[in-house]
Write a protein that holds these residues in place. Structure first.
Motif, mmCIF file in Angstrom:
data_model
loop_
_atom_site.group_PDB
_atom_site.id
_atom_site.type_symbol
_atom_site.label_atom_id
_atom_site.label_comp_id
_atom_site.label_asym_id
_atom_site.label_seq_id
_atom_site.Cartn_x
_atom_site.Cartn_y
_atom_site.Cartn_z
ATOM 1 N N ALA A 158 0.831 -1.209 0.000
ATOM 2 C CA ALA A 158 0.000 0.000 0.000
ATOM 3 C C ALA A 158 0.861 1.253 0.000
ATOM 4 O O ALA A 158 0.487 2.271 -0.591
ATOM 5 C CB ALA A 158 -0.928 -0.007 1.214
ATOM 6 N N GLY A 159 2.022 1.192 0.654
ATOM 7 C CA GLY A 159 2.930 2.337 0.645
ATOM 8 C C GLY A 159 3.425 2.653 -0.753
ATOM 9 O O GLY A 159 3.417 3.815 -1.181
ATOM 10 N N TYR A 160 3.836 1.615 -1.488
ATOM 11 C CA TYR A 160 4.306 1.841 -2.860
ATOM 12 C C TYR A 160 3.158 2.283 -3.769
ATOM 13 O O TYR A 160 3.335 3.161 -4.617
ATOM 14 C CB TYR A 160 4.954 0.571 -3.399
ATOM 15 C CG TYR A 160 6.204 0.174 -2.657
ATOM 16 C CD1 TYR A 160 7.357 0.950 -2.739
ATOM 17 C CD2 TYR A 160 6.233 -0.955 -1.854
ATOM 18 C CE1 TYR A 160 8.503 0.604 -2.046
ATOM 19 C CE2 TYR A 160 7.377 -1.313 -1.157
ATOM 20 C CZ TYR A 160 8.507 -0.532 -1.255
ATOM 21 O OH TYR A 160 9.640 -0.872 -0.563
ATOM 22 N N ALA A 161 1.981 1.674 -3.584
ATOM 23 C CA ALA A 161 0.827 2.073 -4.388
ATOM 24 C C ALA A 161 0.468 3.530 -4.112
ATOM 25 O O ALA A 161 0.158 4.300 -5.035
ATOM 26 C CB ALA A 161 -0.365 1.158 -4.093
ATOM 27 N N GLY A 162 0.490 3.934 -2.847
ATOM 28 C CA GLY A 162 0.207 5.328 -2.504
ATOM 29 C C GLY A 162 1.216 6.280 -3.121
ATOM 30 O O GLY A 162 0.852 7.374 -3.577
ATOM 31 N N TYR A 163 2.472 5.867 -3.159
ATOM 32 C CA TYR A 163 3.504 6.699 -3.786
ATOM 33 C C TYR A 163 3.251 6.860 -5.280
ATOM 34 O O TYR A 163 3.329 7.973 -5.820
ATOM 35 C CB TYR A 163 4.876 6.073 -3.547
ATOM 36 C CG TYR A 163 5.988 6.730 -4.333
ATOM 37 C CD1 TYR A 163 6.459 7.997 -3.979
ATOM 38 C CD2 TYR A 163 6.552 6.093 -5.432
ATOM 39 C CE1 TYR A 163 7.464 8.610 -4.705
ATOM 40 C CE2 TYR A 163 7.564 6.703 -6.160
ATOM 41 C CZ TYR A 163 8.018 7.953 -5.796
ATOM 42 O OH TYR A 163 9.009 8.558 -6.526
ATOM 43 N N VAL A 184 -10.027 6.818 -7.743
ATOM 44 C CA VAL A 184 -9.526 5.454 -7.959
ATOM 45 C C VAL A 184 -8.519 5.084 -6.871
ATOM 46 O O VAL A 184 -8.544 3.965 -6.339
ATOM 47 C CB VAL A 184 -8.890 5.330 -9.352
ATOM 48 C CG1 VAL A 184 -8.196 3.978 -9.509
ATOM 49 C CG2 VAL A 184 -9.947 5.493 -10.437
ATOM 50 N N ALA A 185 -7.647 6.027 -6.521
ATOM 51 C CA ALA A 185 -6.640 5.758 -5.493
ATOM 52 C C ALA A 185 -7.288 5.454 -4.159
ATOM 53 O O ALA A 185 -6.902 4.494 -3.463
ATOM 54 C CB ALA A 185 -5.698 6.955 -5.374
ATOM 55 N N PHE A 186 -8.274 6.266 -3.768
ATOM 56 C CA PHE A 186 -8.952 6.042 -2.488
ATOM 57 C C PHE A 186 -9.632 4.680 -2.461
ATOM 58 O O PHE A 186 -9.529 3.935 -1.472
ATOM 59 C CB PHE A 186 -9.979 7.148 -2.246
ATOM 60 C CG PHE A 186 -10.769 6.963 -0.977
ATOM 61 C CD1 PHE A 186 -10.214 7.269 0.250
ATOM 62 C CD2 PHE A 186 -12.070 6.470 -1.014
ATOM 63 C CE1 PHE A 186 -10.939 7.094 1.423
ATOM 64 C CE2 PHE A 186 -12.805 6.294 0.148
ATOM 65 C CZ PHE A 186 -12.231 6.605 1.374
ATOM 66 N N ALA A 187 -10.316 4.328 -3.554
ATOM 67 C CA ALA A 187 -11.026 3.053 -3.602
ATOM 68 C C ALA A 187 -10.067 1.870 -3.574
ATOM 69 O O ALA A 187 -10.299 0.882 -2.861
ATOM 70 C CB ALA A 187 -11.904 2.999 -4.854
ATOM 71 N N MET A 188 -8.980 1.971 -4.315
ATOM 72 C CA MET A 188 -8.064 0.831 -4.422
ATOM 73 C C MET A 188 -7.171 0.688 -3.198
ATOM 74 O O MET A 188 -6.847 -0.432 -2.789
ATOM 75 C CB MET A 188 -7.225 0.967 -5.688
ATOM 76 C CG MET A 188 -8.019 0.763 -6.958
ATOM 77 S SD MET A 188 -6.983 0.642 -8.433
ATOM 78 C CE MET A 188 -8.208 0.127 -9.643
ATOM 79 N N LEU A 189 -6.767 1.805 -2.599
ATOM 80 C CA LEU A 189 -5.919 1.712 -1.411
ATOM 81 C C LEU A 189 -6.673 1.099 -0.235
ATOM 82 O O LEU A 189 -6.067 0.449 0.629
ATOM 83 C CB LEU A 189 -5.375 3.093 -1.036
ATOM 84 C CG LEU A 189 -4.306 3.661 -1.971
ATOM 85 C CD1 LEU A 189 -3.895 5.059 -1.525
ATOM 86 C CD2 LEU A 189 -3.081 2.753 -2.005
ATOM 87 N N ARG A 190 -7.994 1.280 -0.208
ATOM 88 C CA ARG A 190 -8.794 0.669 0.857
ATOM 89 C C ARG A 190 -8.707 -0.850 0.824
ATOM 90 O O ARG A 190 -8.839 -1.510 1.861
ATOM 91 C CB ARG A 190 -10.257 1.094 0.737
ATOM 92 C CG ARG A 190 -10.539 2.510 1.165
ATOM 93 C CD ARG A 190 -12.038 2.779 1.246
ATOM 94 N NE ARG A 190 -12.671 2.069 2.337
ATOM 95 C CZ ARG A 190 -13.483 1.024 2.198
ATOM 96 N NH1 ARG A 190 -13.740 0.538 1.001
ATOM 97 N NH2 ARG A 190 -14.037 0.453 3.249
#
Length: 232
Positions: A158-163, A184-190
């Motif tokens: 999740a850290g790399y995805a958030g970056y 999309v980021a909010f939905a997928m990071l959840r």
């Protein structure tokens, strides 16, 4: 040209430039991550001293108590912060245009910047993971180590995805696409934080890892749009 000048590769130049820009913020995040990890390790030690081994093992095996679950949002927070610290000044001051006109190729330049961010994030999170592994090895059997790694891996991913998402949003030229990327980021990071028990992501962890790696391409696509001038 001297031998020292020949050894300065584009990646080394990018690493040096980003180190000058990020070193203070990166150091603070490293210290904060390690300090928080040590606090959680001390809390586990306190729990072990004031509770029986049977009670602790019962909480681990039957209740799925995640002794280090407070750490789960640290990697994604660090990843998003690194993305903003790395690319926001370049975009606001329009230095990104100068970077993309260097004679080494735009994709190469941005890829080097992303690799520096990945390296920085890794050095923030790995010391904490080592602290958790060493501490848990003192109080738990080897089987717990496997559970620990498989539980923490989605948090690290999740850290790399958030970056990658933060970099994508900042490099995107049009605001409506930025909003779309944010949603999309909010939905997928959840999806990385839906588990409340050990090994919840065991079967789909390879897919999560593959998906996170593929997000490396998202900032490159936003960069392509930015370079072509798709601005609103």
């Amino acid at each position: 040209m001297s031998s020292e000048q020949k050894q300065i590769t584009p990646f080394k130049a990018t690493l040096f430039k980003e180190w000058i820009k990020l070193r203070l913020y990166w150091a603070l995040m490293v210290v904060g991550s390690i300090a928080f990890a040590i606090y959680l390790c001390l809390r586990l030690r306190h729990t072990h001293e004031f509770n029986s081994a049977v009670a602790i093992w019962n909480a681990w095996i039957f209740k799925g108590f995640l002794f280090f679950d407070s750490f789960q949002y640290v990697p994604v927070g660090a990843g998003i912060a690194l993305g903003f610290l790395q690319f926001l000044p370049e975009v606001l001051n329009k230095r990104i245009r100068l970077i993309l006109h260097l004679p080494v190729g735009e994709e190469r330049v941005l890829s080097d910047h992303l690799l520096v961010g990945i390296l920085a994030l890794t050095l923030i999170t790995i010391p904490a993971l080592l602290a958790f592994s060493i501490t848990s090895a003192i109080y738990f059997p080897r089987e717990f180590q496997t559970n620990l790694i498989l539980t923490i891996l989605p948090w690290l991913l999740a850290g790399y995805a958030g970056y990658f998402f933060a970099s994508t949003v900042l490099l995107e030229a049009r605001w409506r696409y930025r909003v779309f990327h944010l949603i999309v980021a909010f939905a997928m990071l959840r999806l990385f934080f839906l588990g409340d028990f050990y090994d919840v992501y065991l079967r789909i962890l390879p897919l999560f890892a593959l998906w996170t790696v593929s997000l490396f391409l998202a900032p490159l696509f936003s960069n392509y749009r930015f370079r072509k001038g798709f601005e609103s």
